[in-house]
Design a protein around this motif. Structure first.
Motif, short mmCIF file in Angstrom:
data_model
loop_
_atom_site.label_atom_id
_atom_site.label_comp_id
_atom_site.label_asym_id
_atom_site.label_seq_id
_atom_site.Cartn_x
_atom_site.Cartn_y
_atom_site.Cartn_z
N PHE A 15 34.60 65.91 37.59
CA PHE A 15 35.24 66.91 36.72
C PHE A 15 36.72 66.64 36.47
CE2 PHE A 15 35.21 68.54 41.09
CZ PHE A 15 36.55 68.79 41.31
N ALA A 16 37.31 65.62 37.11
CA ALA A 16 38.73 65.34 36.92
C ALA A 16 39.06 64.97 35.48
CB ALA A 16 39.16 64.22 37.88
N GLY A 17 38.20 64.14 34.88
CA GLY A 17 38.45 63.74 33.50
C GLY A 17 38.37 64.90 32.53
N PHE A 45 42.25 62.14 40.21
CA PHE A 45 42.70 62.58 38.89
C PHE A 45 43.45 61.46 38.14
CE2 PHE A 45 42.11 66.56 41.12
CZ PHE A 45 41.57 67.38 40.15
N HIS A 46 43.84 60.42 38.85
CA HIS A 46 44.76 59.44 38.26
C HIS A 46 44.12 58.64 37.12
CE1 HIS A 46 48.51 57.09 38.57
NE2 HIS A 46 47.75 56.10 38.12
N ILE A 47 43.07 57.87 37.39
CA ILE A 47 42.49 56.99 36.38
C ILE A 47 41.88 57.77 35.20
CG2 ILE A 47 40.87 55.12 35.96
CD1 ILE A 47 43.20 54.30 37.71
N PRO A 48 41.09 58.83 35.44
CA PRO A 48 40.59 59.60 34.28
C PRO A 48 41.72 60.18 33.43
CG PRO A 48 39.35 60.15 36.25
CD PRO A 48 40.50 59.32 36.70
N SER A 49 42.82 60.56 34.05
CA SER A 49 43.95 61.09 33.28
C SER A 49 44.56 60.00 32.40
CB SER A 49 45.03 61.65 34.23
OG SER A 49 44.55 62.80 34.90
N LEU A 50 44.67 58.80 32.94
CA LEU A 50 45.19 57.70 32.13
C LEU A 50 44.24 57.38 30.98
CD1 LEU A 50 46.61 55.21 34.81
CD2 LEU A 50 47.70 57.17 33.72
N ALA A 51 42.93 57.44 31.24
CA ALA A 51 41.95 57.22 30.17
C ALA A 51 42.11 58.25 29.07
CB ALA A 51 40.53 57.26 30.74
N SER A 52 42.36 59.50 29.46
CA SER A 52 42.55 60.57 28.49
C SER A 52 43.81 60.35 27.66
CB SER A 52 42.64 61.92 29.22
OG SER A 52 42.80 62.98 28.31
N ILE A 53 44.89 59.93 28.30
CA ILE A 53 46.14 59.67 27.59
C ILE A 53 45.95 58.55 26.58
CG2 ILE A 53 48.50 58.78 27.87
CD1 ILE A 53 48.61 60.24 30.56
N PRO A 86 42.28 71.41 20.26
CA PRO A 86 41.41 72.00 21.26
C PRO A 86 40.37 70.99 21.74
CG PRO A 86 41.71 73.49 19.40
CD PRO A 86 42.34 72.18 19.01
N CYS A 87 40.14 70.98 23.03
CA CYS A 87 39.25 69.99 23.63
C CYS A 87 37.79 70.32 23.29
CB CYS A 87 39.43 69.95 25.13
SG CYS A 87 38.40 68.73 25.96
N PRO A 88 37.09 69.43 22.54
CA PRO A 88 35.71 69.72 22.18
C PRO A 88 34.80 69.59 23.39
CG PRO A 88 36.29 67.51 21.49
CD PRO A 88 37.55 68.13 22.03
N SER A 89 33.69 70.31 23.37
CA SER A 89 32.74 70.21 24.47
C SER A 89 32.05 68.85 24.42
CB SER A 89 31.71 71.33 24.37
OG SER A 89 31.00 71.24 23.15
N VAL A 90 31.69 68.35 25.58
CA VAL A 90 31.06 67.03 25.68
C VAL A 90 29.54 67.19 25.56
CG1 VAL A 90 30.80 64.96 27.08
CG2 VAL A 90 32.92 66.30 27.20
N PRO A 91 28.91 66.49 24.63
CA PRO A 91 27.44 66.55 24.51
C PRO A 91 26.77 65.72 25.59
CG PRO A 91 28.33 65.09 22.83
CD PRO A 91 29.52 65.68 23.55
N TRP A 92 26.80 66.23 26.81
CA TRP A 92 26.29 65.48 27.94
C TRP A 92 24.81 65.14 27.79
CZ3 TRP A 92 29.87 63.39 30.70
CH2 TRP A 92 31.08 64.05 30.95
N GLY A 93 24.04 66.04 27.20
CA GLY A 93 22.61 65.79 27.04
C GLY A 93 22.35 64.52 26.25
N ASN A 114 35.77 60.20 21.70
CA ASN A 114 36.34 61.54 21.63
C ASN A 114 36.45 62.23 22.98
OD1 ASN A 114 36.70 61.47 18.90
ND2 ASN A 114 34.80 62.54 18.41
N HIS A 115 35.81 61.66 24.00
CA HIS A 115 35.73 62.32 25.30
C HIS A 115 36.00 61.32 26.42
CE1 HIS A 115 33.63 65.43 22.95
NE2 HIS A 115 32.90 64.46 22.49
N ALA A 116 36.96 60.43 26.21
CA ALA A 116 37.16 59.31 27.13
C ALA A 116 37.48 59.77 28.55
CB ALA A 116 38.27 58.39 26.62
N GLY A 117 38.36 60.77 28.68
CA GLY A 117 38.73 61.23 30.02
C GLY A 117 37.56 61.84 30.75
N SER A 118 36.82 62.73 30.08
CA SER A 118 35.68 63.40 30.71
C SER A 118 34.60 62.41 31.11
CB SER A 118 35.10 64.44 29.75
OG SER A 118 36.07 65.39 29.38
#
Length: 456
Positions: free
Chosen positions: A87-89, A145-153, A253-260, A393-397
């Motif tokens: 859930f960090a991303g 939290f470090h690497i997913p945060s960098l991916a998000s940036i 606004p952060c869109p929801s991730v279509p995990w399915g 669109n959802h790189a961090g997550s």
């Protein structure tokens, strides 16, 4: 200078869609500054992470750990790391990675600096194992939290063609950190003691926290980029990519991730398998290699075997993103490029590890492990940057969930390796052969089912 209004209309605006401000895309100067900052941050992160594996033999001797004890303490870091990655991303994408990183970084920096004191405290209590596990798990939670945060940036401030290259370079900082900890740590352990390594890395990490805060303040002072770039300013725009996801504003606004959709796609699981098997090999080498050399070749210098293999992966991890970018520029597809780089990485590691039981020479063993680490570096042009391909669109997550697949190996593979060594009277061949077989499986699965195309 290209006509910015033309690109604004052609690349960003579509009927009914948000048009993010172009100034949020980094200029080349901003990209260089952020790349260096994120690279150095990953460097100190891994220097902190490598500290315990490097001095594990000395710590085990002081506290009378057996192989199972060592494996448990080394692996429990990944309990917190892998589970938090899930859930960090998403937190970084939703609330802003720039807001999360300063606090998480300061937390693991403080824990790293005070680790020797916390270990002493653990043995002062009546429950040393519980305290030790808590310390290591908490360290993993903070670092997760470090690497997913960098991916998000990276995903929010770079054009599609630049994401893989920049993020691959940023991840290469992990190996520089291992080299730094191995080189200086080996000297500190020999001259002063293992406690000095944690304090050195803690101070270094604290300096980076201050630098990162300075970069953030500079960014916020300029509004994160000028909304009206000067005519002679180079803006990182890839005019080949007619896609809005490359230019999402940090304020969108952060869109929801279509995990399915993602979880039903076989290519995601193929990448996850490759990430797991490659991560397992790296976790084994990262955590156990210092102990292997210390026990197998007791007269060898730690500054040699703690540094040389990591230097090899430093080189290839920096070269790999460039190689992948060049292949793409020559017309190779993203899917072909990712499969080529990851396949070469996994098969190369497997081949090297299969050779280990056949040698009893220190220098030959050092060469084999150096080649294995060099092969691992090719991963930074393969699966390592895959989330930016199939989930732009959802790189961090997605990277958080994806990277958890590799992090799981930290508490599964490392822990099991400790049990194997304990049960076989330190027969390292079993550990390396099993690891090699897993790499072959990962290469086969990813070659058959992997993709570099967008999934969600």
């Amino acid at each position: 200078m290209p006509d910015l209004d033309f690109y604004r209309q052609k690349m960003l605006k579509r009927p009914g869609e948000y048009e993010p401000p172009l100034g949020k895309i980094w200029t080349r100067a901003e990209s260089r500054m952020w790349t260096i900052t994120m690279f150095s941050g990953t460097c100190v992160l891994y220097a902190a992470r490598a500290s315990l594996p490097i001095c594990a033999a000395a710590v085990a001797k002081e506290f009378a750990w057996n192989k199972t004890d060592s494996g448990t303490v080394l692996s429990c870091f990944f309990w917190g790391y892998a589970l938090t990655q899930v859930f960090a991303g998403r937190i970084a994408d939703k609330y802003g990675a720039e807001k999360i990183l300063p606090y998480s970084s300061l937390a693991w920096t403080m824990i790293t600096f005070f680790t020797p004191h916390l270990f002493d405290f653990a043995y002062w209590t009546n429950y040393p194992l519980v305290v030790l596990l808590t310390i290591r798990i908490l360290t993993g939670v903070c670092q997760a939290f470090h690497i997913p945060s960098l991916a998000s940036i990276v995903s929010k401030h770079l054009a599609a063609a630049d994401k893989g290259r920049v993020f691959g370079i940023v991840l290469a900082g992990s190996h520089w950190g291992t080299v730094l900890a191995g080189a200086i740590g080996s000297i500190l352990i020999e001259w002063i003691g293992w406690r000095s390594l944690f304090q050195f890395v803690g101070i270094l990490s604290l300096v980076w926290c201050w630098i990162f805060r300075w970069v953030l303040d500079k960014k916020n002072g300029t509004g994160g980029g000028r909304s009206s770039p000067q005519p002679d300013e180079e803006v990182l725009i890839d005019k080949k990519h007619d896609t809005i996801e490359s230019h999402l504003s940090a304020n969108t606004p952060c869109p929801s991730v279509p995990w399915g959709t993602l979880f039903r796609h076989p290519a995601f699981w193929a990448a996850a398998v490759a990430q797991y098997t490659g991560g397992n090999s790296y976790s084994i080498l990262f955590n156990w290699l210092p102990s292997y050399f210390h026990e197998t070749f007791p007269t060898a210098k730690g500054v040699v075997y703690n540094v040389v293999p990591s230097l090899a992966i430093v080189v290839t991890s920096l070269v790999a993103p460039v190689m992948a970018s060049r292949a793409l520029a020559e017309g190779k597809t993203v899917t072909y490029t990712r499969k080529l780089m990851e396949g070469a990485s996994l098969i190369g590691i497997a081949f090297c590890l299969m050779l280990v039981p056949m040698t009893s020479s220190f220098w030959l063993s050092l060469l084999i492990f150096t080649m294995a680490m060099a092969a691992r570096g090719l991963h930074h042009g393969g699966v390592s940057v895959n989330p930016h391909d199939f989930a732009p669109n959802h790189a961090g997550s997605v990277f958080g969930v994806f990277n958890a697949c590799g992090a799981i190996t930290g508490f599964v593979g490392v822990y099991i390796a400790g049990h194997i060594l304990e049960a076989t009277n330190n027969n390292w061949s079993y550990v390396f052969v099993v690891t090699a077989a897993q790499c072959v499986v990962g290469a086969m699965v990813y070659t058959l089912l992997g993709t570099g195309q967008k999934i969600i």
